[in-house]
Scaffold this active site. Structure first.
Site, PDB file in Angstrom:
ATOM      1  N   GLU A 166       7.240  -4.691   1.325  1.00  0.00           N
ATOM      2  CA  GLU A 166       7.300  -5.181  -0.055  1.00  0.00           C
ATOM      3  C   GLU A 166       8.464  -6.154  -0.286  1.00  0.00           C
ATOM      4  O   GLU A 166       9.016  -6.224  -1.385  1.00  0.00           O
ATOM      5  CB  GLU A 166       7.410  -4.000  -1.030  1.00  0.00           C
ATOM      6  CG  GLU A 166       6.189  -3.118  -1.028  1.00  0.00           C
ATOM      7  CD  GLU A 166       6.226  -2.038  -2.104  1.00  0.00           C
ATOM      8  OE1 GLU A 166       5.175  -1.734  -2.658  1.00  0.00           O
ATOM      9  OE2 GLU A 166       7.323  -1.497  -2.373  1.00  0.00           O
TER      10      GLU A 166
ATOM     11  N   GLU B   5      -1.481   0.054  -0.189  1.00  0.00           N
ATOM     12  CA  GLU B   5      -1.085   1.111  -1.124  1.00  0.00           C
ATOM     13  C   GLU B   5      -1.967   1.070  -2.361  1.00  0.00           C
ATOM     14  O   GLU B   5      -1.763   0.241  -3.248  1.00  0.00           O
ATOM     15  CB  GLU B   5       0.389   0.990  -1.519  1.00  0.00           C
ATOM     16  CG  GLU B   5       1.363   1.281  -0.395  1.00  0.00           C
ATOM     17  CD  GLU B   5       2.817   1.355  -0.869  1.00  0.00           C
ATOM     18  OE1 GLU B   5       3.037   1.400  -2.111  1.00  0.00           O
ATOM     19  OE2 GLU B   5       3.713   1.355  -0.010  1.00  0.00           O
TER      20      GLU B   5
END
Length: 815
Positions: A182, A251
């Site tokens: 991320e 995710e």
């Protein structure tokens, strides 16, 4: 010599033949991951090995497989594996190799997200605090010291799994690896150094020659051959940055994390299913649930500092490993449909039709095989859609799936799976809290207050993380000053949180709790002559996310400490401060010291900070998960038989007190949607005691370190089990109910075949129903572990609802 060469040749032949049978080639194109030459749909779920125990892993993985998953994903937690530089821990719930082998034994694939930055609401994002010891160190940027340490650990992990033949080309389960995590969300402030860092990370990953693809989630500029992937509640509109990269959702947030200052969040099963169906409708082929099992932040692993010890995450498997129904079952049904359509989805021609008003029809065609999705993106209006001569009712914010473009097999808003209502059940071992006999001892604060042996001294107020390197939650700031006469002042202290205790002349005069910046003033009386001031700053997990997050300070960190009386101000900020790291009890390991003579069993103190409590108990019978009710306690840490259950803080209530209330699955979910429970209540009251922590048939020891002050009088043990089960089914379907863990249905609380209203726990009969339904269901189900009922008049009898009313069978039962 000839015999040796012959045996060696035979061994090489056998190894080669074994690889032909077991080894897996993994590659990809722009459509999907390619496994052994075939494009495949991958349905994965996150299970973090340190958030459960090795004894729990096989059952968690088994339930994931039964739920339709073919892959298990996990982060790798650097600071757990390397708590001190070049000192490694791969034991107990950090036994990564054992965890991956459990996945392999179950016949599943694995996605290993090494990072080694994890975020994960984990302490310091998984990066070791000891890195802060090195001058010039900067995390996650083009900093050579950081890259050296990151490379060392990443290579260590890749070498370990390769040595154990756990990579897919070696016959192992690992089909994907991840580098970084991320970073694209927060890289802007790093500028060119951030861009160079990402290029280096990609190049370094490739140099490890792992022979499986590497991914970078949330990294729009991921260098080739990295596959950039999506994280979020919805990823149907995500497009990879390279036409040769498949659409991967690393995710899919099945819920949200619990926080000390907020009520419990929940994401409806209908919305999770909607997001998944939309992803596959729009050419997605690999998706991972984050989390599939959230688990528990044992010890001092909570991040934030706002994250609770529970990391339940409203996942399909709850914190204790129970099926969260109907979410688990509703997604299982979806997985079966998607797998049925696999060939069409990964090889078929794809076409979309926009029917207006939020209706989108998607068709996959492969030779004579077709598969269709009908999605209704409107958040309020249901729709009836004409397709191939048929009419299909599609509720608002839902997706209907027709594997043959004719027969509706699944709709994301129409749940067929049963609902389980979990209860915390009193057990025979501890029927009443009063059955627990407590002993106690005090934290030897006086010894630390009077001991002149300091860790070090400084003429300034130091930042806590770079002083303790997170070896302890606690840091002492101690100084002294002279006062010509007795006088009352306001003591003003600015800290960066999270908890602060104030001692003046060896007496506790103040306590402040706050997760963020706080500035407190307290009236104190200083005496004539020398005065001693001691402050204990306590952290509750370290920051885990954001640009330059490692620079977020903890402790008093240079902020002023002053005594104020009008114009008379004594600034103590730059006096000589003596520092001590940690408490005596940590160094002497009180949590393991069961037999010391210093434990007292009379005059039990309550609401006294810095007090230790001890009791013994019998393990609750059975196999259901065990929890401890900490109601009445303040803040501290708990241990059972020397195993940490994590930090407890039941005194911290939901301060936002909302939003709570009716949860409408329709419309985009956010963590602040009013799908919450527990408004105004303790953020966490129940704490998991894994069965492997308990000794069956022997005495178990519970230790509590009550830091803030509370009473153990209400502490008790419960087991978590299914209390009520419910299910509904429409005419023509089959309704199935089952009790888990070998239980049986003891009674039917409600059974109606007709116009049923309400939901589980609050069903209501409508204006019409069959008179025979209750007796039919009772006869079929009571005393059975599971039962199935065909929803038809032949089975349940006639009702007088008429053809215009949609009627169904609804059952509520007790296990």
């Amino acid at each position: 010599m000839k015999a040796i060469k012959s045996n060696l040749l035979l061994l090489l032949v056998l190894i080669s033949l074994s690889c032909i049978v077991q080894c897996t080639d993994v590659s990809h194109d722009g459509r999907a991951l390619i496994i052994n030459g075939e494009r495949r749909i991958i349905i994965s779920g996150s299970i973090h090995y340190p958030r459960s125990t090795p004894e729990m892993w096989p059952d968690l993985i088994k339930k994931a497989k039964e739920g339709g998953l073919d892959t298990i994903e996990t982060y790798v937690f650097w600071n757990g594996h390397e708590p001190r530089r070049r000192e490694y821990n791969f034991e107990g719930n950090y036994d990564l190799i054992r965890f991956i082998k459990e996945i392999q034994y179950a016949g599943l694939n694995s996605i290993l997200r090494i990072g080694p930055y994890a975020c994960a609401e984990w302490n310091y994002g998984g990066i070791p605090a000891w890195l802060r010891k090195y001058p010039g160190m900067q995390f996650r940027t083009n900093n050579q010291q950081f890259k050296d340490e990151m490379a060392n650990f990443t290579k260590l992990i890749v070498d370990m799994v390769a040595k154990e033949n756990l990579l897919a080309p070696q016959g192992g389960p690992i089909i994907l690896l991840q580098i970084e995590n991320e970073y694209g969300n927060i890289m802007g402030p790093y500028g060119d150094a951030g861009k160079e860092y990402i290029k280096w990370a990609a190049k370094f990953a490739v140099s490890l020659n792992a022979s499986v693809p590497w991914i970078m989630c949330q990294q729009g500029d991921a260098p080739q051959p990295m596959i950039n992937t999506c994280n979020g509640f919805y990823c149907d509109d995500f497009t990879p940055n390279n036409p040769n990269s498949p659409k991967i959702w690393t995710e899919n947030w099945t819920g949200w994390f619990k926080a000390w200052d907020k009520a419990d969040p929940h994401r409806p099963a209908e919305d999770v299913a909607y997001a998944v169906a939309r992803f596959f409708q729009r050419k997605g082929t690999t998706q991972n649930y984050y989390m599939y099992h959230g688990g528990t932040n044992f010890g001092r692993t909570t991040g934030g500092p706002y994250i609770t010890t529970s990391y339940d995450y409203d996942a399909p498997l709850d914190e204790y490993g129970n099926l969260r129904q109907p979410k688990w079952g509703h997604l299982k049904d979806l997985h079966a449909v998607i797998k049925e359509m696999e060939k069409a989805l990964v090889y078929g021609n794809h076409s979309n039709e926009d029917h207006g008003n939020g209706i989108e029809v998607t068709k996959y065609k492969l030779n004579t095989t077709t598969a269709c999705f009908i999605s209704n993106k409107d958040t309020t209006k249901d729709a009836t859609v004409d397709l191939n001569g048929g009419k299909y009712f599609v509720p608002a914010w839902s997706v209907t799936i027709l594997p043959d473009c004719k027969t509706e097999v699944y709709n994301t808003a129409k749940i067929k799976a049963q609902t389980n209502v979990m209860v915390k059940k009193a057990n025979k071992a501890e029927d009443e809290p009063s059955a627990l006999q407590w002993s106690w001892r005090l934290e030897p604060l006086k010894k630390q207050l009077e001991d002149k042996k300091f860790s070090f001294q400084s003429n300034q107020l130091l930042e806590q993380i770079t002083t303790t390197f997170d070896e302890s939650d606690y840091l002492w700031y101690m100084t002294s000053f002279h006062q010509p006469h007795k006088k009352q002042y306001k003591l003003s202290i600015n800290t960066t949180g999270h908890v602060l205790y104030v001692f003046l002349n060896n007496k506790l005069v103040g306590k402040h709790e706050h997760l963020h910046l706080l500035s407190k003033e307290r009236n104190v009386t200083v005496r004539h002559g020398k005065n001693n001031l001691a402050l204990i700053s306590a952290t509750v997990g370290l920051k885990n996310y954001g640009s330059f997050y490692e620079k977020m300070p903890a402790g008093i960190a240079g902020k002023p400490v002053k005594l104020i009386d009008g114009n008379d101000t004594i600034d103590l900020s730059n006096t000589t401060w003596n520092y001590k790291v940690g408490l005596v009890s940590e160094k002497k390991k009180f949590h393991l010291d069961e037999k010391s003579s210093k434990w007292k069993s009379v005059m039990l103190p309550i609401n006294r900070p810095f007090t230790w409590y001890k009791t013994t108990f019998e393990a609750p019978p059975g196999t259901d998960p065990v929890v401890i009710d900490t109601f009445g306690l303040g803040k501290g840490e708990a241990w059972v038989n020397g195993n940490s259950l994590g930090r407890y803080w039941p005194a911290y209530n939901d301060t936002a007190q909302g939003p709570c209330g009716h949860c409408d699955y329709r419309g985009k979910f956010t963590e602040n949607k009013p799908c919450r429970t527990g408004c105004g209540e303790p953020a966490q009251r129940w704490y998991h005691i894994p069965r492997s922590f308990l000794k069956s048939g022997e005495t178990n020891t519970l230790m509590l370190f009550e830091e803030a002050g509370g009473s153990p009088g209400l502490v008790e043990f419960r087991t978590v089990t299914v209390g009520t089960i419910c299910a509904t089914a429409d005419k023509g379907q089959t309704l199935t109910l089952s009790c888990p863990s070998g239980g049986s249905i003891s009674k039917i609380d409600f059974a109606s075949y007709g116009e049923v209203k309400g939901k589980c726990g609050a069903f209501e009969k409508g204006t019409c129903e069959s008179q025979d339904a209750f007796d039919v269901v009772s006869k079929a189900c009571i005393g059975q572990g599971s039962c199935s009922i065909s929803v038809s008049k032949e089975t349940l009898g006639e009702n007088n609802c008429g053809g215009s009313v949609p009627f169904k069978l609804a059952i509520q039962a007790a296990c």
